[in-house]
Design a protein around this motif. Structure first.
Motif, mmCIF file in Angstrom:
data_model
loop_
_atom_site.group_PDB
_atom_site.id
_atom_site.type_symbol
_atom_site.label_atom_id
_atom_site.label_comp_id
_atom_site.label_asym_id
_atom_site.label_seq_id
_atom_site.Cartn_x
_atom_site.Cartn_y
_atom_site.Cartn_z
ATOM 1 N N ASP A 69 0.886 -1.163 0.000
ATOM 2 C CA ASP A 69 0.000 0.000 0.000
ATOM 3 C C ASP A 69 0.924 1.213 0.000
ATOM 4 O OD1 ASP A 69 -2.124 -1.723 0.298
ATOM 5 O OD2 ASP A 69 -2.368 -1.369 2.464
ATOM 6 N N PHE A 70 0.540 2.262 -0.701
ATOM 7 C CA PHE A 70 1.382 3.476 -0.673
ATOM 8 C C PHE A 70 0.504 4.711 -0.804
ATOM 9 C CE2 PHE A 70 1.135 2.134 -5.106
ATOM 10 C CZ PHE A 70 0.814 3.305 -5.774
ATOM 11 N N GLU A 71 1.019 5.804 -0.231
ATOM 12 C CA GLU A 71 0.356 7.106 -0.385
ATOM 13 C C GLU A 71 1.431 8.175 -0.446
ATOM 14 O OE1 GLU A 71 -3.375 9.718 1.356
ATOM 15 O OE2 GLU A 71 -2.481 8.146 2.608
ATOM 16 N N GLY B 42 -1.569 9.612 -6.152
ATOM 17 C CA GLY B 42 -0.378 9.088 -5.467
ATOM 18 C C GLY B 42 -0.682 7.983 -4.483
ATOM 19 N N LYS B 43 -1.849 7.347 -4.652
ATOM 20 C CA LYS B 43 -2.248 6.335 -3.668
ATOM 21 C C LYS B 43 -2.566 5.014 -4.358
ATOM 22 C CE LYS B 43 -5.381 5.725 0.283
ATOM 23 N NZ LYS B 43 -6.460 6.356 1.077
ATOM 24 N N GLY B 44 -2.177 3.904 -3.720
ATOM 25 C CA GLY B 44 -2.496 2.578 -4.249
ATOM 26 C C GLY B 44 -2.552 1.570 -3.128
ATOM 27 N N GLU B 45 -3.347 0.506 -3.339
ATOM 28 C CA GLU B 45 -3.468 -0.544 -2.321
ATOM 29 C C GLU B 45 -3.152 -1.910 -2.913
ATOM 30 O OE1 GLU B 45 -7.364 -0.290 -0.659
ATOM 31 O OE2 GLU B 45 -6.959 1.583 0.430
ATOM 32 N N GLU B 46 -2.375 -2.690 -2.143
ATOM 33 C CA GLU B 46 -1.971 -4.042 -2.542
ATOM 34 C C GLU B 46 -1.447 -4.060 -3.983
ATOM 35 O OE1 GLU B 46 -4.784 -7.051 -1.586
ATOM 36 O OE2 GLU B 46 -4.873 -6.507 0.538
ATOM 37 N N TYR B 47 -0.560 -3.118 -4.241
ATOM 38 C CA TYR B 47 0.013 -2.997 -5.586
ATOM 39 C C TYR B 47 1.207 -3.944 -5.714
ATOM 40 C CZ TYR B 47 1.804 -0.946 -9.872
ATOM 41 O OH TYR B 47 2.230 -0.757 -11.164
ATOM 42 N N PRO B 48 1.217 -4.831 -6.734
ATOM 43 C CA PRO B 48 2.352 -5.748 -6.926
ATOM 44 C C PRO B 48 3.465 -5.052 -7.725
ATOM 45 C CG PRO B 48 0.615 -6.275 -8.494
ATOM 46 C CD PRO B 48 0.120 -5.109 -7.681
ATOM 47 N N LEU B 49 4.547 -4.715 -7.055
ATOM 48 C CA LEU B 49 5.643 -3.980 -7.692
ATOM 49 C C LEU B 49 6.876 -4.869 -7.769
ATOM 50 C CD1 LEU B 49 6.933 -1.320 -8.747
ATOM 51 C CD2 LEU B 49 7.444 -0.752 -6.353
ATOM 52 N N VAL B 50 7.401 -5.058 -8.986
ATOM 53 C CA VAL B 50 8.626 -5.846 -9.175
ATOM 54 C C VAL B 50 9.815 -4.903 -9.046
ATOM 55 C CG1 VAL B 50 9.961 -7.291 -10.743
ATOM 56 C CG2 VAL B 50 7.464 -7.510 -10.656
ATOM 57 N N LEU B 51 10.667 -5.148 -8.091
ATOM 58 C CA LEU B 51 11.828 -4.286 -7.853
ATOM 59 C C LEU B 51 12.840 -4.445 -8.982
ATOM 60 C CD1 LEU B 51 12.314 -4.830 -4.001
ATOM 61 C CD2 LEU B 51 10.880 -3.157 -5.212
#
Length: 444
Positions: free
Chosen positions: A172-174, A185-194
């Motif tokens: 989750d990010f804000e 600028g907000k998202g929930e349970e976002y799958p981000l590949v580093l």
């Protein structure tokens, strides 16, 4: 009507066209008689209005039309008789235009550069080498592994494991500018590949080493050229909550993977990959062959070039290269870009080859079919997802856009026509050799 030559120097031509007052008046009278049956006027039945009254009311407008028709007719007649084909639209200027009065002769000066006589091309003296590349097993395996990479899955790492580059973190990010959260600028349970670089620079790096249930503050600066103007160049803080850290798991190279990509089994998928690779190689090989052909034609055939065509092409080349060297400038609000001798030399080659191919195509009656144009429009429309219909309508109404789409098809068909008469030998080479040949094209 009289046409008098005033200039004949190289490809430059100049003529004076004189339309006598009597000829012009006769043209006006002809137009009035033609229109008379359809005109109604108070006090007269339809078609019975006297010509004198029509001339008084409509004369000035019809006079302008008659003058234009007379000049256009004289120009058309001149080109049919002389056989000249102007390289660009002729420049036409009325002598004493502002002082001209009804009842006087109309005198027009016409200047243009004629297309030069272009020698015939003897295709049989052209010798070409066509590079043939077969899809090697290693290339097929590489492409197959790339497909498997796109189909990979992610599995939870052991509890407490730190995220590595290539891992997927579910967050989750804000985002905040100062203390204010900003839109988008907000998202929930976002799958981000580093390491995927899908977020702004620096964001993913600060999540390397994070564990599930960690809360991480990520500080970044938006790029100056960021799409959202209210964020461009601003410093931001993202509050992130890490829900999971997952390790990548490569897809198995089996029939199940093949079915995900629409093939019956793995063998069929490999066959499809081989066909696609060889189609790519064939396209690259054609580019090499075409350059070799154009180089030979440029050396074989010489003729005078219309200077204005060369100047226009040189200016376009200089302008295009300037923008490539200054990618941050997206408009044309910049100073004049002066073409160099190198630009002019390249322009001469392009104009010479363009005129030559156009003439070969004209004499061979090369045609671009409606089906080929439709396919070209379809291909171009794919660049505007969701706006395909609007693009189609734009092309239908825009002759210049139609010509931009037709020109490369016509050129390729003329190239095929010449190649069919040339001496062509096939040479089997490796993928690396073909790649080197392609890279050499950019160095010329």
């Amino acid at each position: 009507m009289q046409v008098t030559e005033t200039l004949n120097e190289g490809l430059k031509r100049g003529y004076t066209i004189t339309v006598t007052a009597a000829e012009l008046d006769a043209k006006v009278q002809e137009k009035l008689v033609e229109a008379q049956p359809e005109i109604e006027m108070k006090g007269f039945r339809k078609g019975k209005v006297p010509l004198a009254m029509l001339k008084k009311q409509f004369g000035p407008r019809i006079l302008g039309e008659a003058m234009q028709d007379a000049i256009d007719g004289a120009m058309k007649d001149h080109f049919e008789k002389s056989g000249d084909r102007p390289a660009l639209q002729p420049e036409v200027k009325m002598v004493g235009g502002e002082d001209w009065k009804e009842g006087q002769d109309v005198v027009v000066e016409m200047t243009y550069e004629a297309l030069p006589p272009i020698p015939d091309v003897d295709a049989s003296v052209v010798t070409l080498e066509r590079l043939i590349v077969k899809a090697e097993d290693s290339a097929i395996e590489e492409a197959l592994n790339n497909l498997a990479e796109t189909a990979k899955s992610f599995e939870d790492r052991r509890k407490g494991s730190k995220a590595k580059e290539g891992d997927q973190v579910v967050i989750d990010f804000e985002g905040f500018i100062g203390d204010e959260a900003f839109e988008g600028g907000k998202g929930e349970e976002y799958p981000l590949v580093l390491g995927s670089n899908s977020f702004i620079p620096g964001f993913e790096d600060q999540l390397v080493g994070a564990k599930a249930d960690d809360e991480v503050e990520v500080k970044v600066t938006f790029p100056e050229a960021y799409g959202a103007e209210h964020l461009a160049g601003k410093e931001a803080t993202f509050k992130c909550k890490v829900h999971a850290v997952k390790a990548p798991k490569a897809a198995e190279l089996d029939d199940e993977l093949a079915k995900k990509f629409g093939a019956e089994d793995l063998a069929a998928l490999k066959g499809q990959i081989a066909e696609r690779l060889e189609a790519e190689y064939k396209g690259a090989s054609r580019a090499v062959l075409k350059r070799a052909l154009l180089d030979q034609l440029d050396a074989l055939v010489k003729f005078d070039l219309p200077s204005k065509l060369v100047d226009a092409e040189a200016a376009q080349i200089a302008h295009q290269l300037w923008h490539e060297e200054n990618p941050e400038v997206h408009d044309h609000n910049h100073g004049h870009v002066e073409p160099t001798d190198e630009h002019k030399k390249l322009a001469e080659r392009r104009v010479r080859l363009g005129l030559l191919l156009a003439e070969v195509g004209r004499k061979a009656d090369v045609q671009v079919t409606d089906a080929e144009m439709t396919q070209a429009v379809l291909n171009a429309a794919r660049q505007y997802p969701g706006q395909e219909r609007a693009f189609f309508e734009f092309v239908q109404k825009n002759a210049q856009m139609q010509q931009q789409l037709r020109a490369p098809i016509f050129e390729d068909k003329v190239v095929d026509f010449i190649v069919a008469g040339a001496k062509v030998t096939d040479k089997e080479v490796s993928k690396d050799d073909l790649q080197k040949a392609i890279e050499a094209l950019d160095e010329i």
